[in-house]
Write a protein that holds these residues in place. Structure first.
Motif, PDB file in Angstrom:
ATOM      1  N   PRO A  79     -12.642   1.398  -4.725  1.00 22.63           N
ATOM      2  CA  PRO A  79     -11.737   2.315  -4.014  1.00 22.63           C
ATOM      3  C   PRO A  79     -10.453   2.512  -4.810  1.00 22.63           C
ATOM      4  O   PRO A  79      -9.981   1.607  -5.490  1.00 22.63           O
ATOM      5  CB  PRO A  79     -11.477   1.595  -2.683  1.00 22.63           C
ATOM      6  N   ARG A  80      -9.866   3.680  -4.691  1.00 27.55           N
ATOM      7  CA  ARG A  80      -8.661   4.001  -5.440  1.00 27.55           C
ATOM      8  C   ARG A  80      -7.689   4.814  -4.592  1.00 27.55           C
ATOM      9  O   ARG A  80      -8.097   5.511  -3.663  1.00 27.55           O
ATOM     10  CB  ARG A  80      -9.008   4.796  -6.708  1.00 27.55           C
ATOM     11  N   ILE A  81      -6.424   4.702  -4.974  1.00 26.12           N
ATOM     12  CA  ILE A  81      -5.387   5.585  -4.427  1.00 26.12           C
ATOM     13  C   ILE A  81      -5.257   6.756  -5.399  1.00 26.12           C
ATOM     14  O   ILE A  81      -4.956   6.561  -6.574  1.00 26.12           O
ATOM     15  CB  ILE A  81      -4.051   4.845  -4.278  1.00 26.12           C
ATOM     16  N   VAL A  82      -5.501   7.947  -4.906  1.00 25.58           N
ATOM     17  CA  VAL A  82      -5.518   9.141  -5.757  1.00 25.58           C
ATOM     18  C   VAL A  82      -4.349  10.037  -5.357  1.00 25.58           C
ATOM     19  O   VAL A  82      -4.169  10.346  -4.182  1.00 25.58           O
ATOM     20  CB  VAL A  82      -6.847   9.910  -5.612  1.00 25.58           C
ATOM     21  N   ALA A  83      -3.561  10.420  -6.340  1.00 27.13           N
ATOM     22  CA  ALA A  83      -2.445  11.356  -6.136  1.00 27.13           C
ATOM     23  C   ALA A  83      -2.600  12.509  -7.114  1.00 27.13           C
ATOM     24  O   ALA A  83      -3.063  12.322  -8.241  1.00 27.13           O
ATOM     25  CB  ALA A  83      -1.102  10.659  -6.330  1.00 27.13           C
ATOM     26  N   TRP A  84      -2.186  13.699  -6.688  1.00 30.31           N
ATOM     27  CA  TRP A  84      -2.300  14.857  -7.567  1.00 30.31           C
ATOM     28  C   TRP A  84      -1.078  15.752  -7.405  1.00 30.31           C
ATOM     29  O   TRP A  84      -0.382  15.708  -6.381  1.00 30.31           O
ATOM     30  CB  TRP A  84      -3.577  15.643  -7.285  1.00 30.31           C
ATOM     31  N   ASP A  85      -0.808  16.537  -8.401  1.00 30.18           N
ATOM     32  CA  ASP A  85       0.339  17.464  -8.394  1.00 30.18           C
ATOM     33  C   ASP A  85      -0.028  18.667  -9.262  1.00 30.18           C
ATOM     34  O   ASP A  85      -0.314  18.514 -10.449  1.00 30.18           O
ATOM     35  CB  ASP A  85       1.601  16.774  -8.935  1.00 30.18           C
TER      36      ASP A  85
ATOM     37  N   ALA B 100      -2.822 -13.017  -4.818  1.00 26.99           N
ATOM     38  CA  ALA B 100      -2.239 -14.289  -5.260  1.00 26.99           C
ATOM     39  C   ALA B 100      -1.188 -14.761  -4.266  1.00 26.99           C
ATOM     40  O   ALA B 100      -1.108 -15.948  -3.929  1.00 26.99           O
ATOM     41  CB  ALA B 100      -1.628 -14.120  -6.649  1.00 26.99           C
ATOM     42  N   GLN B 101      -0.364 -13.813  -3.775  1.00 25.76           N
ATOM     43  CA  GLN B 101       0.637 -14.180  -2.777  1.00 25.76           C
ATOM     44  C   GLN B 101      -0.030 -14.651  -1.481  1.00 25.76           C
ATOM     45  O   GLN B 101       0.421 -15.619  -0.861  1.00 25.76           O
ATOM     46  CB  GLN B 101       1.537 -12.970  -2.509  1.00 25.76           C
ATOM     47  N   LYS B 102      -1.110 -13.972  -1.104  1.00 23.02           N
ATOM     48  CA  LYS B 102      -1.799 -14.339   0.134  1.00 23.02           C
ATOM     49  C   LYS B 102      -2.365 -15.749   0.039  1.00 23.02           C
ATOM     50  O   LYS B 102      -2.241 -16.557   0.971  1.00 23.02           O
ATOM     51  CB  LYS B 102      -2.923 -13.327   0.411  1.00 23.02           C
TER      52      LYS B 102
ATOM     53  N   GLU C 196      -8.140  -2.472  -6.297  1.00 22.36           N
ATOM     54  CA  GLU C 196      -8.393  -3.852  -6.737  1.00 22.36           C
ATOM     55  C   GLU C 196      -7.275  -4.339  -7.639  1.00 22.36           C
ATOM     56  O   GLU C 196      -6.774  -5.460  -7.473  1.00 22.36           O
ATOM     57  CB  GLU C 196      -9.735  -3.890  -7.477  1.00 22.36           C
ATOM     58  N   ASP C 197      -6.853  -3.497  -8.588  1.00 21.41           N
ATOM     59  CA  ASP C 197      -5.754  -3.880  -9.476  1.00 21.41           C
ATOM     60  C   ASP C 197      -4.444  -3.969  -8.716  1.00 21.41           C
ATOM     61  O   ASP C 197      -3.610  -4.832  -8.985  1.00 21.41           O
ATOM     62  CB  ASP C 197      -5.630  -2.881 -10.619  1.00 21.41           C
ATOM     63  N   ILE C 198      -4.253  -3.035  -7.761  1.00 21.76           N
ATOM     64  CA  ILE C 198      -3.005  -3.044  -6.982  1.00 21.76           C
ATOM     65  C   ILE C 198      -2.906  -4.319  -6.142  1.00 21.76           C
ATOM     66  O   ILE C 198      -1.821  -4.897  -5.981  1.00 21.76           O
ATOM     67  CB  ILE C 198      -2.944  -1.794  -6.086  1.00 21.76           C
ATOM     68  N   HIS C 199      -4.044  -4.758  -5.600  1.00 19.80           N
ATOM     69  CA  HIS C 199      -4.031  -5.907  -4.688  1.00 19.80           C
ATOM     70  C   HIS C 199      -3.976  -7.249  -5.404  1.00 19.80           C
ATOM     71  O   HIS C 199      -3.854  -8.288  -4.745  1.00 19.80           O
ATOM     72  CB  HIS C 199      -5.269  -5.872  -3.776  1.00 19.80           C
ATOM     73  N   LEU C 200      -4.129  -7.244  -6.733  1.00 24.72           N
ATOM     74  CA  LEU C 200      -4.137  -8.538  -7.427  1.00 24.72           C
ATOM     75  C   LEU C 200      -2.892  -9.368  -7.144  1.00 24.72           C
ATOM     76  O   LEU C 200      -2.988 -10.554  -6.795  1.00 24.72           O
ATOM     77  CB  LEU C 200      -4.301  -8.306  -8.942  1.00 24.72           C
TER      78      LEU C 200
ATOM     79  N   HIS D  66       0.833  -1.203   0.000  1.00 26.38           N
ATOM     80  CA  HIS D  66       0.000   0.000   0.000  1.00 26.38           C
ATOM     81  C   HIS D  66       0.871   1.258   0.000  1.00 26.38           C
ATOM     82  O   HIS D  66       0.612   2.219  -0.745  1.00 26.38           O
ATOM     83  CB  HIS D  66      -0.896  -0.033   1.232  1.00 26.38           C
ATOM     84  N   ASP D  67       1.935   1.255   0.826  1.00 28.50           N
ATOM     85  CA  ASP D  67       2.844   2.403   0.861  1.00 28.50           C
ATOM     86  C   ASP D  67       3.520   2.599  -0.491  1.00 28.50           C
ATOM     87  O   ASP D  67       3.700   3.725  -0.967  1.00 28.50           O
ATOM     88  CB  ASP D  67       3.894   2.214   1.949  1.00 28.50           C
ATOM     89  N   ALA D  68       3.942   1.467  -1.119  1.00 28.48           N
ATOM     90  CA  ALA D  68       4.591   1.567  -2.431  1.00 28.48           C
ATOM     91  C   ALA D  68       3.633   2.129  -3.481  1.00 28.48           C
ATOM     92  O   ALA D  68       4.027   2.891  -4.361  1.00 28.48           O
ATOM     93  CB  ALA D  68       5.111   0.201  -2.869  1.00 28.48           C
ATOM     94  N   ALA D  69       2.348   1.737  -3.389  1.00 27.26           N
ATOM     95  CA  ALA D  69       1.365   2.243  -4.341  1.00 27.26           C
ATOM     96  C   ALA D  69       1.177   3.758  -4.179  1.00 27.26           C
ATOM     97  O   ALA D  69       1.030   4.487  -5.156  1.00 27.26           O
ATOM     98  CB  ALA D  69       0.031   1.515  -4.151  1.00 27.26           C
TER      99      ALA D  69
END
Length: 901
Positions: free
Chosen positions: A264-270, A294-296, A286-290, A56-59
């Motif tokens: 839900p989404r991670i939103v970043a802006w600049d 699989a690892q889980k 959802e895409d980030i957790h795919l 999550h932090d990396a995303a």
């Protein structure tokens, strides 16, 4: 009951008594398995939770980086459009409103982009002029952006998105700027429009997943443009409510109920620094957790399988524990074997027990056990470490650091890290793993020095130029922004010097690339030798270098360094083959913060200043000024015009005769190129040939000259004229290309002329290139039946050995030697030497630049074969050159020197 049965009964009773007395051992195995299973699940779930947090932090960081990168690229695109509007506003006002974009389009003043629309509207919203292919006379007085400009609500560049442009009929992003009259009143507006895709197509990774979005919105939350994943059709309606940005930059997790698709989404802006736009990146969780899901599943399956195996082991252990207890001596043997294995392992193993004070706080650790390998890693013997406290090994800050690490491991139960230690003068890198065991810590040490050295070598390789061993462009892109940030924090100045070696191509062309590589290596070493401590030199590629001056208190500091660099490059270079070329440099200087606040701006401005130094005569330095940018724009405009001239075939050939020096017979003609500019008229070669050579366009011009000369000879033949050979000039760059033979062969075959009618004139610098290749190229061209002559002989560096080695036909003596004939016997003697040398080599001699009868008479007495110059005829168009072939002979008398006989 017999004896055998009695023994079996006694054995069974003995086993029962042993099991009864050792019930705790029988139960220990299943309890251990169950405990292990529980621990495995705890560790698995803990690891999964940690991985989920890390992912999550990396995303979040990835989204921030994407938003920042997109904002930077978007800024450059908007800045380019802003510059277009500023330039147009300036020229519009300067022309008094008379400028027409349709007239300016053909002069290369605007970017050649198919999606770019430019127009100018008057104060009533009516279209005055535009660059649209099909102009529509539309009225925009009711458009919001027009009213905002008219009412004085806009200062500078205004950006607005419309769903349907009246100019194009498609969705459009409109950039506009107010036009004012001399009194400062509203007088219309400039209009630049691009499709939304133009602002959403900069980044290849704009959508990682099928539900990701990268968008451009205004600071008020209005949607401008977007690039989306495959599952999304209209990103403008994705959010349920208007977008609100609480800060200029940021990122956060947005719940699914905020979006139409409930994801839900991670939103970043600049936000853009100078424009009211915001780059927004929305990555679907959802895409980030795919990958994580699989690892889980994999971890859960493994933990489940392990638990099942442990349960089976517990059941079997309950049955077998009794029998295992009987084999304690085997366990002892196994323990001894394990001890031997530990002692022979490459890793170091330690057991440290915590010592507690009165407040139950850890005050020290004591080493209770270790293997020999571990002791050697720390520079001790095993016997020296047993029962020794940390406070006896370490002192001061080092003890506090070690205690903090081990106390953290005791509290967390686990810790891994890497540390560096110096042992016997050698630096070693160690990987340390700490696992809590009761009141102690189990420690594993592994030497990772080789892996660290390999990692360092890879990093050095990636940041080092392979040829010069200097820092490379990759290093510069990471170092310069960091250096600017430090300078900004410290309110300091720094300088960027952009160096380009003058005439370096001549070294490669005349002495070979090995010699060029020697020059580059030595130049890098010389530059580095005169820099101050803390300064850096970078090889960007080719013959370009950059020098970073870390601290510059005044312009004179940069001047002193630049002067030392120019001075150290003055001495000739000693390179392979015995050559000693003299290669100097042109230096451009930009200063922070005077000339820019970013790495890109400083490098670009230093590069611009370097070109100014070259234009001023080379081998000097120049500081950047804003006026230099205008000069670069003019140069680019001229280059664009030259490219268009090649595409439109605006070049004509003039022909100057070469005649027999004895009887005036026409022997051949030289084709000389002229540029028939549609506005400037006939442009002489001296005004465009240098630019063509600098840009490489001389190769395309050379092809056109060969093609037009062959076509003209074919046309003369078709008219029944007795065509004489025509010579064309070939530049060193064109001669260096291996395709010259094919270009000539194709032109001859296409126009069906004899190869003997074509003559190629090369310069002495062509002969100074790789001698073996030059000889092969000359032989290939002559194999076609084409003659080769050396043009402007005496101005270069050719030698008698080169003329003897190369199979050449004609020697054209430079006009300077012809003019020297008027100076007396010394000039005549020198010319006679050239004629004698050429005749010995079986070469014809042509005197260039013959302008007087006296020069002609001297050349006749010296045995010169042919003459060419104004005394015979000036270069004339093809129509007038036909008279030369009809008459065939020139009367070599002053009153008739310009006309054939």
């Amino acid at each position: 009951m017999n004896n055998q049965e009695t023994d079996e009964l006694r054995s069974a009773l003995a086993q029962l008594r042993f099991l009864k007395g050792n019930m705790r051992h029988v139960l220990a195995w299943p309890l251990l398995c169950i405990g292990t299973a529980v621990l495995a699940w705890v560790l698995t779930l803990s690891h999964l939770a940690s991985e989920e947090r890390r992912m999550h932090d990396a995303a979040l960081l990835d989204a921030q980086a994407l938003a920042r990168s997109y904002a930077e690229q978007l800024s450059r695109s908007v800045e380019q459009i802003d510059q277009i509007t500023l330039n147009l506003a300036y020229h519009w006002k300067r022309s008094g409103g008379a400028m027409r974009l349709e007239e300016q389009a053909g002069q290369g003043l605007f970017p050649d982009h198919p999606d770019l629309s430019i127009a100018i509207y008057d104060r009533n919203g009516r279209l005055l002029t535009s660059l649209l292919a099909a102009q529509r006379r539309v009225d925009i007085v009711d458009r919001h952006y027009f009213q905002a400009h008219r009412d004085g609500q806009v200062a500078g560049l205004h950006i607005e998105s419309v769903q349907s442009s009246r100019m194009t009929g498609r969705p459009t992003v409109i950039f506009s700027r107010t036009l004012t009259d001399d009194a400062g009143r509203f007088n219309g507006l400039l209009y630049v429009a691009v499709p939304p895709a133009f602002l959403a197509s900069f980044y290849d990774k704009a959508a990682h997943g099928a539900n990701d979005v990268m968008a451009v919105v205004s600071k008020q939350g209005d949607f401008i443009a977007a690039r989306t994943g495959s599952n999304l059709a209209d990103p403008g309606t994705l959010a349920r409510r208007p977008v609100v940005f609480p800060a200029a930059q940021g990122s956060r997790v947005v719940a699914g109920q905020e979006f139409i698709d409930q994801r839900p989404r991670i939103v970043a802006w600049d936000s853009l620094a100078h424009y009211p736009l915001v780059s927004v990146v929305a990555l679907s969780e959802e895409d980030i957790h795919l990958p994580f899901m699989a690892q889980k599943r994999s971890y859960i399956n493994m933990a489940s399988g392990a638990s099942l195996l442990l349960l089976v082991a517990a059941a079997l252990g309950s049955v077998l524990s009794g029998r295992l207890v009987w084999r304690k001596h085997q366990a002892a043997a196994i323990a001894d074997t394990y001890r031997l294995a530990i002692e022979g392992a490459r890793e170091g193993f330690f057991m440290a027990r915590a010592l507690y004070g009165k407040q139950r706080n850890i005050t020290d650790f004591v080493l209770e056990n270790c293997n020999e390998q571990g002791a050697r890693m720390l520079g001790y013997r095993r016997s020296d470490l047993l029962d020794v406290r940390f406070s006896q090994i370490y002192q001061g800050r080092q003890l506090a650091k070690v205690m903090s690490i081990f106390i953290t491991a005791m509290e967390a139960g686990f810790r891994e890290d890497e540390f560096r230690q110096v042992h016997n003068g050698r630096i070693n890198w160690m990987h340390r793993r700490l696992v809590r065991s009761g009141d102690g810590v189990a420690i594993t040490l592994r030497d990772i020095s080789e892996a660290k050295a390999h990692e360092q070598a890879l990093e050095t390789l990636g940041n080092t130029d392979a040829l010069t061993a200097l820092n490379n462009r990759h290093w510069l892109t990471s170092y310069l922004p960091a250096a600017l940030a430090d300078a900004r924090r410290q309110d300091a100045r720094l300088a960027v010097l952009y160096l380009d070696l003058d005439d370096f191509k001549d070294v490669n062309n005349t002495m070979g690339h090995d010699a060029g590589d020697d020059v580059l290596r030595q130049a890098g070493q010389r530059i580095q030798s005169v820099l101050r401590p803390g300064d850096h030199v970078v090889r960007l590629g080719g013959d370009e270098f950059t020098v970073l001056l870390s601290r510059v208190d005044a312009r004179d500091d940069a001047v002193r360094v630049a002067a030392r660099i120019l001075d150290v490059l003055e001495a000739p270079f000693q390179v392979r083959g015995g050559f000693a070329p003299k290669v100097r440099a042109s230096v451009g200087i930009s200063l922070y913060p005077d000339d820019g606040g970013s790495a890109e701006a400083l490098l670009k401005h230093a590069d611009t200043a370097m070109y100014a130094a070259k234009n001023e005569g080379k081998a000097r330095y120049a500081f950047y000024t804003p006026e230099l940018t205008e000069e670069i724009v003019r140069r680019v405009s001229n280059e664009s015009a030259l490219r268009r001239a090649i595409e439109d075939r605006q070049f004509l050939l003039y022909y100057q005769p070469r005649v027999n020096a004895a009887n005036g017979e026409l022997l051949s003609m030289e084709a000389l190129v002229r540029w028939a500019h549609p506005e400037r008229g006939m442009v002489p070669p001296l005004e465009f040939i240098p630019l063509a050579e600098q840009t490489g366009l001389i190769i395309n011009i050379g092809r056109l000259v060969i093609e037009q000369a062959c076509a003209q000879m074919a046309a003369w033949q078709a008219r029944g004229l007795r065509v004489v050979p025509v010579s064309v000039n070939v530049s060193p760059a064109q001669f260096a290309q291996s395709s010259l033979k094919e270009v000539i062969a194709e032109a001859i075959a296409r126009h069906r002329i004899r190869a003997s009618l074509l003559e190629i004139e090369i310069t002495e610098s062509c002969m100074m290139q790789d001698s073996d290749r030059v000889a092969a190229d000359i032989a290939a061209v002559k194999a076609l039946g084409v003659r080769i002559s050396v043009d402007d002989f005496g101005t270069g560096y050719s030698s008698l050995s080169q003329l003897q080695r190369l199979d050449l036909d004609v020697l054209k003596v430079d006009r300077a030697f012809t003019q020297a004939l008027d100076g007396g016997k010394q000039g005549e003697a020198f010319f006679m030497t050239i004629v004698s040398m050429a005749h010995i080599l079986d070469m014809q001699v042509v005197a260039e630049g013959v302008e007087t009868l006296e020069q002609l008479k001297i050349l006749q007495t010296l045995g010169c074969n042919e003459v060419q110059g104004y005394f015979i005829s000036r270069p004339v168009p093809a129509v007038q050159a036909e008279a030369f072939m009809v008459q065939r002979y020139f009367q070599l008398q002053p009153e008739n020197s310009l006309q054939p006989a």
